[in-house]
Design an enzyme around this catalytic site. Sequence first.
Site, short mmCIF file in Angstrom:
data_model
loop_
_atom_site.label_atom_id
_atom_site.label_comp_id
_atom_site.label_asym_id
_atom_site.label_seq_id
_atom_site.Cartn_x
_atom_site.Cartn_y
_atom_site.Cartn_z
N ARG A 123 -8.77 4.36 -6.34
CA ARG A 123 -7.96 3.12 -6.02
C ARG A 123 -8.26 2.18 -6.92
O ARG A 123 -7.62 1.11 -7.05
CB ARG A 123 -7.95 2.80 -4.55
N LYS B 140 -9.66 1.77 20.74
CA LYS B 140 -10.16 3.17 20.25
C LYS B 140 -10.92 4.05 21.09
O LYS B 140 -11.48 3.40 22.08
CB LYS B 140 -10.92 2.92 19.13
N GLU C 62 -11.14 -1.39 -1.78
CA GLU C 62 -11.96 -0.94 -3.00
C GLU C 62 -11.87 -1.54 -4.14
O GLU C 62 -12.86 -1.86 -5.02
CB GLU C 62 -11.52 0.93 -3.16
C1 LIG Z 1 -8.39 3.59 0.72
C2 LIG Z 1 -9.23 4.31 2.09
N1 LIG Z 1 -10.46 3.73 2.26
C3 LIG Z 1 -11.29 4.24 3.16
C4 LIG Z 1 -10.75 5.10 3.97
C5 LIG Z 1 -11.40 5.66 5.35
N2 LIG Z 1 -10.85 5.46 6.45
C6 LIG Z 1 -10.26 6.28 7.22
S1 LIG Z 1 -9.65 5.42 8.54
C7 LIG Z 1 -10.44 4.18 8.38
C8 LIG Z 1 -10.32 2.98 9.38
C9 LIG Z 1 -8.95 2.54 9.55
O1 LIG Z 1 -8.96 1.48 10.57
P1 LIG Z 1 -7.55 1.07 11.03
O2 LIG Z 1 -6.41 1.02 10.16
O3 LIG Z 1 -7.94 -0.11 12.00
O4 LIG Z 1 -7.06 2.53 12.10
P2 LIG Z 1 -7.97 2.91 13.36
O5 LIG Z 1 -8.84 4.03 12.93
O6 LIG Z 1 -8.87 1.89 13.92
O7 LIG Z 1 -6.89 3.43 14.18
C10 LIG Z 1 -10.91 4.35 7.09
C11 LIG Z 1 -11.95 3.02 6.52
C12 LIG Z 1 -9.59 5.68 3.77
N3 LIG Z 1 -8.75 6.40 4.52
N4 LIG Z 1 -8.67 5.14 2.80
#
Ligand SMILES: Cc1ncc(C[n+]2csc(CCOP(=O)(O)OP(=O)(O)O)c2C)c(N)n1
Length: 575
Positions: A353, A238, A325
């Site tokens: 959710r 990242k 969630e």
């Molecule tokens: C249901 C939900 N909960 C929380 C979020 C907030 N959120 C956006 S991106 C993210 C992290 C995602 O991690 P990953 O899938 O590993 O992708 P990366 O950003 O590391 O590429 C979170 C928690 C969201 N978008 N949707």
Amino acid sequence: MSLLERIASPADVRALGVGELPSLCAELREVIITTCGSVGGHLGASLGAVELIVALHRVFRTPVDRLVFDVGHQAYAHKLLTGRRDRMSTLRQVGGLAPFLDPSESEHDAFGAGHASTAISIGVGLAEGLRLSQAPGQVVAIVGDGALTGGESFEGLNHAAVASGRLIVVINDNGMSISANVGAVAGMLRRDARRFFESLGFSYVGPVDGHDVGALVDVLRQAKDSSKPVVVHARTQKGRGFEPAESDATTRGHAMGPYELRDGKLVRGREGKTTWSEAFAVLLESHLTKNPRAVVITPAMLEGSSLSPLAARFPQRVFDVGIAEQHAITFAAGLAKAGLQPIVCIYSTFLQRAVDQLIHDVVLPRLPVVFAVDRAGLVGADGATHQGVFDLSFSRPLPGASITSPVFADDLPELLQAAVDRNAPAMIRFPRGVVTPSRPVEVDAATRTRWLVSHDRPEAVFVTHGPLGLVASEACVGRPFAALDVHDVNAIDRTMLRSAAESGVMIVAEEVMPRGGVFGAVTEMLALEGHSCSVRQVSLPADAVVRHGEAREQRKQLGLSVEGLVRAAESARKP
Ligand SMILES: Cc1ncc(C[n+]2csc(CCOP(=O)(O)OP(=O)(O)O)c2C)c(N)n1
């Protein structure tokens, strides 16, 4: 001419020589860094997925093949390769490119999202749909390791492994959610991914270096040619290629507001004002100190909910449960049943959710769980998928639940204490943005409903819930209007409402969907009590979605500004 300037569509990516791909990736990174610098955005996530996206477009042919990105926040390179380069500077602004992916923006966006852990289910649905309609195309779901902490991903895997429509799952494993990834799935990906996915029935390819385009192209070709459902496991970094993001140990530059680079150092343009999330997190610190039974739960939003310092101070009592969630809420119910005092810090949009968990696991057993509902109202640049405008409509019918909102920051301690003391489900809603600290208005100790601005004979009364009361108060200045803060939407004080009704005109202003909020509560109560009063509503449109853009500007257009409220009251009051 740069390589990127030669790319009008993914076909041009396929036309490049293999040797040109690393330079293309470098150019993509440069645009992502400059774009996020000027308008903010999901910098670290998008920097980490550059090679993966280039490789995907080399091997698959969108829009016939479908690339389904989970969340869609990591896909800026995909936007840049699919004809949107010229508009990249408009990202996240009114009328500009969407913050996430959006099929109405490009035929190359197979599906829109914004919330996590949906891509595998969407992918299986698309694959089965294409198969049944005998349409061409392969389906690829690109899923982060963080998104794999969400249960829906596993519901999707459970189906994908046996579905007739074939899905390719690409895991973009950077070890990070927004914060460091949590839980056992992260460990499985590090140690035992092949065995895990093969035991489910997938072919497993990897782990592959997610920044080696050549290697990625090879494994994706293998996946494309396989006849079985496949998991491709790519290890990525990242924030890759931008030192300030790479060295940001907390989020690797996951998402950022606009920034400047001065002497090679990144300067963030933060005003240093306290946000609602921060004010609540600070309050939690003293609450946890005084109340040994209090515990805090966040579904992967330690940073957004400003809980990192609290987690550092109380590592045993602050639970980051991942992007989960539903689990967060049922877990809180378990904690409450065991005699603890759980406080779930959750964004309004993500609470959506877990509506059944809220009803089935917390409200029906009437468990004392406090919900700190953050980002209630318009959220600005994150747009349609993140607007906190539905929670009031699904919370109001919940029997036994209180729904309060602070107007001033120093309302928060009383609201939290009252929420804990009632020993039943309680919501405290607060918006995205900075607080107004001090409270110049007295609260009625018994009802807590209060006149923010009183008037002997008001010609109209504004009725609000939460910080919009400040706007209503301003609209009263120098005018024959009054402003009433309802305090608990589910327990509006009858006497206060009756005296408001005596003005003959009420303007209910609320930053939510118009059905099921304060307007509903007020008009139902007036009808039940037999009062006649003209009640107008200023809120969001009933049949449209408020997209991305500056929230202040959107409020103005919706009439949720001082001028808008004055206009509404003047046109409604009796001549
Ligand atoms: C249901 C939900 N909960 C929380 C979020 C907030 N959120 C956006 S991106 C993210 C992290 C995602 O991690 P990953 O899938 O590993 O992708 P990366 O950003 O590391 O590429 C979170 C928690 C969201 N978008 N949707």
